[in-house]
Scaffold this motif. Structure first.
Motif, PDB file in Angstrom:
ATOM      1  N   ILE A 279       0.996  -1.177  -0.059  1.00  0.00           N
ATOM      2  CA  ILE A 279      -0.125   0.030   0.101  1.00  0.00           C
ATOM      3  C   ILE A 279       0.883   1.215  -0.032  1.00  0.00           C
ATOM      4  CG2 ILE A 279      -1.570   1.264   1.482  1.00  0.00           C
ATOM      5  CD1 ILE A 279      -2.766  -1.375   2.268  1.00  0.00           C
ATOM      6  N   GLU A 280       1.938   1.370   0.804  1.00  0.00           N
ATOM      7  CA  GLU A 280       2.781   2.493   0.909  1.00  0.00           C
ATOM      8  C   GLU A 280       3.573   2.592  -0.454  1.00  0.00           C
ATOM      9  OE1 GLU A 280       3.356   4.742   3.272  1.00  0.00           O
ATOM     10  OE2 GLU A 280       1.689   3.787   4.314  1.00  0.00           O
ATOM     11  N   ASN A 281       4.140   1.612  -0.959  1.00  0.00           N
ATOM     12  CA  ASN A 281       4.551   1.580  -2.429  1.00  0.00           C
ATOM     13  C   ASN A 281       3.519   2.251  -3.292  1.00  0.00           C
ATOM     14  OD1 ASN A 281       6.822   0.824  -1.731  1.00  0.00           O
ATOM     15  ND2 ASN A 281       6.560  -1.381  -1.992  1.00  0.00           N
ATOM     16  N   GLU A 282       2.521   1.896  -3.354  1.00  0.00           N
ATOM     17  CA  GLU A 282       1.359   2.244  -4.317  1.00  0.00           C
ATOM     18  C   GLU A 282       0.771   3.650  -4.116  1.00  0.00           C
ATOM     19  OE1 GLU A 282      -1.364   1.852  -7.747  1.00  0.00           O
ATOM     20  OE2 GLU A 282       0.596   0.391  -6.769  1.00  0.00           O
ATOM     21  N   LEU A 283       1.005   4.282  -2.988  1.00  0.00           N
ATOM     22  CA  LEU A 283       0.446   5.617  -2.800  1.00  0.00           C
ATOM     23  C   LEU A 283       0.840   6.650  -3.809  1.00  0.00           C
ATOM     24  CD1 LEU A 283       0.429   5.818   1.297  1.00  0.00           C
ATOM     25  CD2 LEU A 283      -1.500   5.976  -0.312  1.00  0.00           C
ATOM     26  N   ALA A 284       2.218   6.517  -4.123  1.00  0.00           N
ATOM     27  CA  ALA A 284       2.837   7.613  -4.835  1.00  0.00           C
ATOM     28  C   ALA A 284       1.894   7.741  -6.128  1.00  0.00           C
ATOM     29  CB  ALA A 284       4.157   7.387  -5.122  1.00  0.00           C
ATOM     30  N   GLN A 285       1.628   6.690  -6.752  1.00  0.00           N
ATOM     31  CA  GLN A 285       0.818   6.674  -7.797  1.00  0.00           C
ATOM     32  C   GLN A 285      -0.680   7.332  -7.948  1.00  0.00           C
ATOM     33  OE1 GLN A 285       2.294   5.530 -10.511  1.00  0.00           O
ATOM     34  NE2 GLN A 285       4.084   5.049  -8.912  1.00  0.00           N
ATOM     35  N   HIS A 286      -1.079   7.768  -6.557  1.00  0.00           N
ATOM     36  CA  HIS A 286      -2.320   8.053  -6.642  1.00  0.00           C
ATOM     37  C   HIS A 286      -2.348   9.465  -5.741  1.00  0.00           C
ATOM     38  CE1 HIS A 286      -3.940   4.036  -7.652  1.00  0.00           C
ATOM     39  NE2 HIS A 286      -2.843   3.632  -7.228  1.00  0.00           N
ATOM     40  N   ALA A 287      -1.265  10.196  -5.665  1.00  0.00           N
ATOM     41  CA  ALA A 287      -1.283  11.629  -4.799  1.00  0.00           C
ATOM     42  C   ALA A 287      -2.181  12.306  -5.353  1.00  0.00           C
ATOM     43  CB  ALA A 287       0.150  12.139  -5.089  1.00  0.00           C
ATOM     44  N   GLU A 288      -2.938  12.301  -6.345  1.00  0.00           N
ATOM     45  CA  GLU A 288      -3.849  13.355  -6.640  1.00  0.00           C
ATOM     46  C   GLU A 288      -5.374  13.031  -6.509  1.00  0.00           C
ATOM     47  OE1 GLU A 288      -3.594  16.027  -9.955  1.00  0.00           O
ATOM     48  OE2 GLU A 288      -1.210  15.810  -9.497  1.00  0.00           O
ATOM     49  N   ALA A 289      -5.253  11.548  -5.985  1.00  0.00           N
ATOM     50  CA  ALA A 289      -6.784  11.227  -5.750  1.00  0.00           C
ATOM     51  C   ALA A 289      -7.348  11.862  -4.436  1.00  0.00           C
ATOM     52  CB  ALA A 289      -6.797   9.765  -5.471  1.00  0.00           C
ATOM     53  N   GLU A 290      -8.790  11.852  -4.085  1.00  0.00           N
ATOM     54  CA  GLU A 290      -9.221  12.552  -3.083  1.00  0.00           C
ATOM     55  C   GLU A 290      -8.734  11.926  -1.769  1.00  0.00           C
ATOM     56  OE1 GLU A 290     -13.627  13.805  -1.317  1.00  0.00           O
ATOM     57  OE2 GLU A 290     -13.152  13.278  -3.404  1.00  0.00           O
ATOM     58  N   SER A 291      -8.790  10.579  -1.944  1.00  0.00           N
ATOM     59  CA  SER A 291      -8.172   9.863  -0.707  1.00  0.00           C
ATOM     60  C   SER A 291      -6.994   8.906  -1.158  1.00  0.00           C
ATOM     61  CB  SER A 291      -9.346   8.880  -0.029  1.00  0.00           C
ATOM     62  OG  SER A 291      -8.731   8.107   0.873  1.00  0.00           O
ATOM     63  N   PRO A 292      -5.954   9.337  -1.548  1.00  0.00           N
ATOM     64  CA  PRO A 292      -4.843   8.353  -1.873  1.00  0.00           C
ATOM     65  C   PRO A 292      -4.734   7.019  -1.469  1.00  0.00           C
ATOM     66  CG  PRO A 292      -4.065  10.719  -1.479  1.00  0.00           C
ATOM     67  CD  PRO A 292      -5.239  10.530  -0.913  1.00  0.00           C
ATOM     68  N   ARG A 293      -4.796   6.730  -0.129  1.00  0.00           N
ATOM     69  CA  ARG A 293      -5.055   5.736   0.472  1.00  0.00           C
ATOM     70  C   ARG A 293      -5.827   4.660   0.134  1.00  0.00           C
ATOM     71  NH1 ARG A 293      -2.343   2.644   4.403  1.00  0.00           N
ATOM     72  NH2 ARG A 293      -3.557   0.990   5.331  1.00  0.00           N
ATOM     73  N   ASP A 294      -7.170   5.249  -0.116  1.00  0.00           N
ATOM     74  CA  ASP A 294      -8.148   4.377  -0.527  1.00  0.00           C
ATOM     75  C   ASP A 294      -7.975   3.756  -1.913  1.00  0.00           C
ATOM     76  OD1 ASP A 294      -9.863   4.031   1.765  1.00  0.00           O
ATOM     77  OD2 ASP A 294     -10.921   6.019   1.373  1.00  0.00           O
ATOM     78  N   ALA A 295      -7.563   4.898  -2.918  1.00  0.00           N
ATOM     79  CA  ALA A 295      -7.280   4.740  -4.208  1.00  0.00           C
ATOM     80  C   ALA A 295      -6.161   3.576  -4.186  1.00  0.00           C
ATOM     81  CB  ALA A 295      -6.855   5.816  -4.927  1.00  0.00           C
ATOM     82  N   ALA A 296      -5.068   3.642  -3.562  1.00  0.00           N
ATOM     83  CA  ALA A 296      -4.266   2.813  -3.642  1.00  0.00           C
ATOM     84  C   ALA A 296      -4.592   1.389  -3.146  1.00  0.00           C
ATOM     85  CB  ALA A 296      -2.807   3.079  -2.786  1.00  0.00           C
ATOM     86  N   ILE A 297      -5.528   1.213  -2.030  1.00  0.00           N
ATOM     87  CA  ILE A 297      -6.058  -0.199  -1.744  1.00  0.00           C
ATOM     88  C   ILE A 297      -6.940  -0.753  -2.904  1.00  0.00           C
ATOM     89  CG2 ILE A 297      -7.445  -1.073  -0.082  1.00  0.00           C
ATOM     90  CD1 ILE A 297      -6.294   0.701   2.116  1.00  0.00           C
ATOM     91  N   GLN A 298      -7.882  -0.002  -3.348  1.00  0.00           N
ATOM     92  CA  GLN A 298      -8.467  -0.309  -4.307  1.00  0.00           C
ATOM     93  C   GLN A 298      -7.879  -0.746  -5.735  1.00  0.00           C
ATOM     94  OE1 GLN A 298     -11.107   3.356  -4.743  1.00  0.00           O
ATOM     95  NE2 GLN A 298     -11.742   2.999  -2.625  1.00  0.00           N
ATOM     96  N   GLU A 299      -6.693  -0.099  -5.828  1.00  0.00           N
ATOM     97  CA  GLU A 299      -6.108  -0.605  -7.148  1.00  0.00           C
ATOM     98  C   GLU A 299      -5.500  -1.876  -6.930  1.00  0.00           C
ATOM     99  OE1 GLU A 299      -3.805  -0.106 -10.784  1.00  0.00           O
ATOM    100  OE2 GLU A 299      -5.431   1.057 -10.112  1.00  0.00           O
ATOM    101  N   LEU A 300      -4.833  -2.148  -5.837  1.00  0.00           N
ATOM    102  CA  LEU A 300      -4.205  -3.336  -5.399  1.00  0.00           C
ATOM    103  C   LEU A 300      -5.114  -4.484  -5.269  1.00  0.00           C
ATOM    104  CD1 LEU A 300      -1.762  -1.874  -2.630  1.00  0.00           C
ATOM    105  CD2 LEU A 300      -1.196  -2.836  -5.069  1.00  0.00           C
ATOM    106  N   ILE A 301      -6.402  -4.226  -4.783  1.00  0.00           N
ATOM    107  CA  ILE A 301      -7.404  -5.091  -4.895  1.00  0.00           C
ATOM    108  C   ILE A 301      -7.634  -5.806  -6.034  1.00  0.00           C
ATOM    109  CG2 ILE A 301      -9.683  -5.774  -3.966  1.00  0.00           C
ATOM    110  CD1 ILE A 301      -9.312  -4.189  -1.641  1.00  0.00           C
ATOM    111  N   LEU A 302      -8.050  -4.654  -7.014  1.00  0.00           N
ATOM    112  CA  LEU A 302      -8.616  -5.236  -8.397  1.00  0.00           C
ATOM    113  C   LEU A 302      -7.318  -5.730  -9.203  1.00  0.00           C
ATOM    114  CD1 LEU A 302     -10.446  -1.871  -9.160  1.00  0.00           C
ATOM    115  CD2 LEU A 302     -11.345  -4.437  -8.560  1.00  0.00           C
ATOM    116  N   ARG A 303      -6.033  -5.264  -8.881  1.00  0.00           N
ATOM    117  CA  ARG A 303      -5.007  -5.877  -9.585  1.00  0.00           C
ATOM    118  C   ARG A 303      -4.736  -7.480  -8.996  1.00  0.00           C
ATOM    119  NH1 ARG A 303       0.108  -2.599  -8.516  1.00  0.00           N
ATOM    120  NH2 ARG A 303      -1.237  -0.951  -9.425  1.00  0.00           N
ATOM    121  N   GLU A 304      -4.960  -7.704  -7.659  1.00  0.00           N
ATOM    122  CA  GLU A 304      -4.912  -8.928  -7.199  1.00  0.00           C
ATOM    123  C   GLU A 304      -5.883  -9.899  -7.821  1.00  0.00           C
ATOM    124  OE1 GLU A 304      -3.460 -12.314  -5.466  1.00  0.00           O
ATOM    125  OE2 GLU A 304      -2.439 -10.348  -5.298  1.00  0.00           O
TER     126      GLU A 304
END
Length: 243
Positions: free
Chosen positions: A15-40
């Motif tokens: 999640i920490e590694n993915e956060l940088a890819q979602h810096a502009e999202a309203e909630s970067p952490r949620d965006a990162a988690i959702q991306e990782l879940i869908l990717r998995e």
């Protein structure tokens, strides 16, 4: 609590590694988690189908090409859309509108972003007087500072999907559905309209074909991801509905 997708944990480090890819999202952490879940979910599906490739991106790309074949819209489909929406194919028309813009979501999270946008749309339709306030609160467009106002514009100045919605809606009306463009999901309020002259099918055929093909692909992607989420066992995180 750990986030587990069909028995596979999404680590905090991931999640920490993915956060940088979602810096502009309203909630970067949620965006990162959702991306990782869908990717998995996609990687698990690809593994079941025996898909291999040198990189994660290639594996997912191969799976999506196989699972979501989208044919180019044919002339009959384009002509049907053209004939069914004559008000969308005119030139010389002018309009003024306000909008609230939501990002599509990073990579695979378009369905998640859409769910949030639909919630705000429901609020706007129930309380039209709140449009400007909600635009200031939620819109990622610079126009948010002006309550979402885009001023006046004519045909050809906006992307096709946005124009189609605005020039098929009467002044003083909020478009009742989200409008998806390359920039994101839009909630639109048409404030002024003036009529113009009809544009021939030949003039718009190529652009209309690209638009319909792209929309079919986006819908197929959204539906496919929704199916994966519905059939998965996801613990430790609640994904918004991808209806």
């Amino acid at each position: 609590m750990a986030i587990i997708v069909n028995g596979v944990e999404i680590s905090e480090a991931s999640i920490e590694n993915e956060l940088a890819q979602h810096a502009e999202a309203e909630s970067p952490r949620d965006a990162a988690i959702q991306e990782l879940i869908l990717r998995e979910l996609l990687l698990q599906t690809a593994k079941k189908e025996g898909i291999t490739a040198p990189t994660t991106e290639e594996i997912i790309g191969t799976l999506l090409e196989k699972a979501i074949p989208v044919e180019e819209a044919d002339e009959a489909a384009c002509l049907d859309f053209y004939n069914s929406n004559p008000e969308s194919f005119t030139k010389g028309e002018m309009a003024s509108a306000n909008h609230i813009l939501f990002p599509l979501g990073e990579g695979l999270t378009a369905g998640i972003a859409k769910a949030k946008a639909e919630g705000v749309l429901a609020d706007v339709l129930a309380n039209p007087s709140k449009f400007a306030d909600l635009a200031r609160e939620h819109s990622t467009c610079p126009s948010s500072a002006q309550g979402g106002s885009l001023g006046q514009f004519g045909r050809g100045q906006m992307v096709p999907e946005f124009e189609a919605a605005i020039f098929s809606t009467e002044a003083g009306v909020i478009v009742p559905t989200l409008v998806e463009t390359q920039f994101g999901y839009h909630i639109i309020e048409v404030t002024e309209r003036s009529q113009g002259d009809s544009v021939s099918f030949e003039e718009v055929k190529e652009r209309l074909q690209a638009f319909l093909t792209d929309m079919a692909g986006r819908k197929a992607m959204h539906d496919y991801l929704g199916q994966l989420v519905t059939s998965a066992k996801i613990e430790g995180y609640s994904l918004p509905a991808m209806a």
